[in-house]
Design a protein around this motif. Structure first.
Motif, mmCIF file in Angstrom:
data_model
loop_
_atom_site.group_PDB
_atom_site.id
_atom_site.type_symbol
_atom_site.label_atom_id
_atom_site.label_comp_id
_atom_site.label_asym_id
_atom_site.label_seq_id
_atom_site.Cartn_x
_atom_site.Cartn_y
_atom_site.Cartn_z
ATOM 1 N N PHE B 244 0.802 -1.140 0.182
ATOM 2 C CA PHE B 244 -0.123 0.259 -0.017
ATOM 3 C C PHE B 244 0.743 1.316 -0.132
ATOM 4 O O PHE B 244 0.308 2.286 -0.413
ATOM 5 N N LYS B 245 1.972 1.149 0.650
ATOM 6 C CA LYS B 245 2.955 2.345 0.474
ATOM 7 C C LYS B 245 3.903 2.389 -0.580
ATOM 8 O O LYS B 245 4.949 3.135 -0.603
ATOM 9 N N SER B 283 -2.644 15.516 2.748
ATOM 10 C CA SER B 283 -2.938 14.883 4.229
ATOM 11 C C SER B 283 -4.290 14.233 4.167
ATOM 12 O O SER B 283 -4.580 13.008 4.723
ATOM 13 N N ALA B 284 -5.217 14.817 3.388
ATOM 14 C CA ALA B 284 -6.781 14.190 3.445
ATOM 15 C C ALA B 284 -6.427 12.946 2.581
ATOM 16 O O ALA B 284 -7.048 11.850 3.152
ATOM 17 N N VAL B 285 -5.907 12.930 1.702
ATOM 18 C CA VAL B 285 -5.653 11.842 0.812
ATOM 19 C C VAL B 285 -4.820 10.527 1.721
ATOM 20 O O VAL B 285 -5.138 9.464 1.829
ATOM 21 N N ALA B 286 -3.884 11.128 2.405
ATOM 22 C CA ALA B 286 -2.978 10.448 3.718
ATOM 23 C C ALA B 286 -3.976 9.650 4.465
ATOM 24 O O ALA B 286 -3.617 8.444 4.766
ATOM 25 N N MET B 287 -4.969 10.484 5.014
ATOM 26 C CA MET B 287 -6.077 9.856 5.845
ATOM 27 C C MET B 287 -6.879 8.594 5.135
ATOM 28 O O MET B 287 -7.299 7.666 5.749
ATOM 29 N N LEU B 290 -4.558 5.698 5.190
ATOM 30 C CA LEU B 290 -4.804 5.247 6.483
ATOM 31 C C LEU B 290 -5.951 4.507 6.798
ATOM 32 O O LEU B 290 -5.979 3.264 7.347
ATOM 33 N N ALA B 291 -6.824 5.197 6.382
ATOM 34 C CA ALA B 291 -8.388 4.408 6.702
ATOM 35 C C ALA B 291 -8.356 2.990 5.992
ATOM 36 O O ALA B 291 -8.619 2.109 6.526
#
Lengths: 423, 311
Positions: B244-245, B283-287, B290-291
């Motif tokens: 994923f990363k 950061s929103a995409v990073a969230m 994360l989700a």
């Protein structure tokens, strides 16, 4: 044990103080920190010329370069460093959109008041291209690079083709490129070479001085995509996908004698001179103006200014201003011109210094090509431009790898750009 | 009978106790402080940043955005047109293919090389090598191997397939070239874990199976696989997160292209954050990333009870 520890600590402290004492003995010497890229590799020559020239003029200042990553990542890394509250004095500006971004973010010192007191006539108003959208000046240009067409004289001689002239149209260029292509496989010599960048393929559309990539309409690129496709289909220039997959560098192509022509920025002049002197290649070379479209004037090209700016958090803002003034003025221009780098400030003395560099092409065509009729800005400043350029570059890669047709790709650029413009 | 109940000394946090605790914390401090400064605080800040507008610059340029950043990335959500949708689709496809393939290969290598012979040790080293080799060198080599006229296409053309493009420069093949490199790179590493797992299986189980007349397939199916499930569980979680990363392979081989064919969540975050300087949106995409990872990991732990055997 304790005694030994304290002794060691005492000695360490003494050692730490010593260099300062030595510096004091020499008299106050200010260290000016200048942030740039490729300081010791690709752009070593002009960096060294700036350092030597400025230190000679200001003996009490020492320039210390901060060398960040090269190429396209410079803007990113420097921006992050500024965001972190860095106190280096001077930042070089590699691409104009940086000025907009960094001044919006409050990183750069305003120069308008300072500029009022100096003579910038030699910049011929170019500094106004660097004004941010608030109309203020945060950087002065010191290099002005524009695109010309380099060529390998030996390949032209061998094929019995006359050298390029400054009034070529793109149609003539394609014809000659096909004529010059010869050989197969590893011995193949291409007629020309267009690097994978957008700028090397279709940026010519801005040469009319009206159109820009910030307009959100990409129909004018079609003419040039068709031209590149014709060259690729004829085998006269290396295919985009091949260059990408193999990670080929444009310098290797021209130095290695693998291409007869190479449209590229004037920043390559210094490289050509130095590499020939170093024995990397031994053919004769020169350059001419880039070809032009039928409906615009010959000797129209596009280019980029390299700027110099002062960090708002600079440790030595006064010395930094002296440096900026020197660099963007005649003295700095002469210093970098002397190593084959084209300065922004132009005067008779500067032009003489530039074209008298040993190894600089001496033919009339090249000297004439140094004075274009029009130099458009490669990518204009603007808040939405970075996002538009991301889209154009993505679609560019699809068109160039034949994953979509030219019309589909351009339609997609227009459609996606419209969404960005509407936001 | 008189029994004297010995009084158990009750816990009194005395001076000595407190001192011991402090000493313990002081030993932990260097690590904890480091973790807090370079991991924990940035993570918390980036969660917060998803709800703010910030295009870099000094802190006074930050403004409250609420859910605007999320609205922006989910605006016109689709798997073919929207940046978030495309990168989500690519990342999930990449992971869903890479994880089982890597597990299959690393288990296969482990089965073959789980013996003491010297040759097996040599081969283990060879298979492990990609994991420690420089990723830049690996990707350069693979770019050549998957090149238009490279060995892979030459072979496929010989078989009668009509391959006309470099894998990394084709919308249909680019993501597969990343998967191949990823599997090739990680198989050797997880092979080592599987070998450790295999060596922990008690020999008696196999002996009993032989006495019962089990054949090789039955032994593998009924003993080896079930006994390896803890390893497989661990490997699948590690691999899912690694996939994923994914970032390095993409940047080195395709730069997310052609077009957006190999744009992954992390490369999209990078693009937003460092090219377009939209820290809040990034950061929103990073969230979202994360989700997704948290959801998948929770699912894996829930499913654990159904298929993982511990002795």
């Amino acid at each position: 044990m304790k005694k030994i520890v304290s002794l060691v600590l005492a000695i360490a402290m003494l050692l730490a103080i010593l260099p300062n004492i030595a510096a004091m003995a020499e008299g106050e010497k200010t260290t000016l920190k200048v942030v740039s890229w490729d300081v010791y590799s690709g752009s070593a020559a002009w960096h060294a010329a700036i350092k030597d020239g400025f230190e000679a003029a200001y003996p009490n200042v020492e320039i210390e370069y901060v060398d960040l990553v090269s190429g396209n990542e410079y803007a990113t890394v420097a921006g992050v460093q500024l965001a972190g509250g860095d106190t280096s004095d001077v930042y070089f500006i590699k691409e104009i959109p940086q000025i907009q971004q960094w001044s919006d973010q409050g990183f750069l010192a305003n120069l308008d008041e300072l500029v009022a007191e100096v003579d910038l006539s030699g910049l011929m108003g170019m500094e106004n291209n660097l004004r941010a959208s608030d109309g203020l000046l945060y950087a002065l240009p010191f290099r002005s690079d524009f695109w010309v067409m380099f060529y390998n004289k030996d390949i032209f001689n061998a094929a019995g083709v006359p050298y390029p002239t400054n009034d070529w149209t793109w149609a003539e260029y394609v014809e000659i490129a096909e004529q010059l292509t010869q050989g197969e496989g590893i011995d193949k010599v291409y007629g020309t070479y267009h690097h994978t960048w957008l700028s090397a393929a279709v940026n010519w559309a801005v040469c009319d001085g009206v159109y820009t990539f910030g307009d959100g309409n990409y129909d004018p690129l079609k003419y040039f995509y068709e031209m590149i496709q014709e060259l690729e289909d004829a085998g006269a220039c290396m295919e985009y996908s091949e260059i990408r997959a193999l990670g080929i560098g444009y310098r290797d192509m021209i130095y290695g004698g693998d291409t007869a022509m190479l449209p590229m920025g004037t920043w390559l002049v210094g490289g050509m001179i130095n590499e020939k002197a170093a024995g990397t290649f031994d053919f004769d070379w020169s350059f001419a103006s880039v070809p032009h479209k039928d409906d615009i004037a010959a000797k129209s090209t596009f280019g980029n200014l390299t700027g110099v700016s002062i960090n708002k958090n600079a440790t030595n803002p006064d010395v930094a201003w002296e440096f900026v003034k020197w660099l963007s003025g005649e003295e700095g221009a002469k210093a970098i011109a002397a190593v084959g780098t084209r300065p922004a400030y132009v005067s008779d003395a500067v032009v003489a210094a530039y074209s008298s560099v040993v190894g600089f092409p001496t033919d009339a065509t090249a000297l004439d090509a140094l004075l274009p009729n029009m130099v458009s800005i490669e990518v204009p400043p603007g808040a939405k431009v970075p996002e538009l350029m991301t889209i154009v570059n993505q679609e560019h890669s699809l068109i160039m790898t034949d994953e979509v047709t030219i019309d589909e790709g351009i339609a997609s650029m227009n459609e996606r750009a419209a969404e960005v413009m509407a936001d | 009978m008189a029994t004297t109940v010995k009084q158990i000394p009750t816990y009194k946090p005395g001076k000595r106790q407190r001192r011991n605790t402090l000493i313990a914390y002081s030993f932990l401090a260097p690590n904890l402080i480091g973790f807090a400064v370079i991991t924990l605080i940035p993570v918390i800040l980036s969660v917060a940043l998803a709800f703010f507008n910030w295009n870099g610059g000094t802190l006074d340029k930050i403004s409250w955005a609420g859910l605007d950043n999320f609205k922006l990335i989910f605006d016109n959500f689709s798997f073919t047109k929207n940046d978030l949708g495309i990168s989500l689709k690519n990342t999930v496809l990449y992971t869903a293919v890479s994880v089982p393939l890597t597990i299959a290969f690393s288990l296969g290598f482990a089965m073959v090389l789980n013996r003491a012979a010297r040759a097996a040790k040599t081969f283990r080293m060879i298979f492990f090598f990609p994991y420690i080799a420089s990723i830049v060198a690996i990707c350069t080599c693979w770019n050549y191997i998957l090149f238009k006229y490279g060995p892979v296409n030459t072979f496929l053309n010989y078989l009668g397939l009509h391959m006309t493009k470099s894998w990394t420069q084709s919308r249909d093949f680019a993501i597969w070239s990343l998967i191949i490199v990823n599997v090739w790179r990680h198989a050797g590493y997880y092979m080592v874990m599987y070998i450790a797992g295999l060596q922990n299986i008690p020999k008696e189980l196999y002996e009993a199976a032989i006495v019962d007349g089990a054949n090789a397939w039955q032994k593998f199916r009924k003993i080896t696989l079930p006994m390896l499930t803890p390893t497989t569980f661990f490997v699948s979680i590690m691999l899912t997160i690694t996939c994923f990363k994914v970032f390095d392979i993409v940047v080195l081989m395709t730069e997310g292209g052609p077009g957006r064919a190999t744009q992954m969540l992390v490369t999209y975050i990078y693009e937003l954050c460092f090219t377009q300087i939209k820290y809040g949106v990034a950061s929103a995409v990073a969230m979202v990333l994360l989700a997704v990872v948290v959801l998948i990991t929770i699912f894996q732990f829930k499913a654990e009870k159904k298929w993982v055997n511990y002795l």
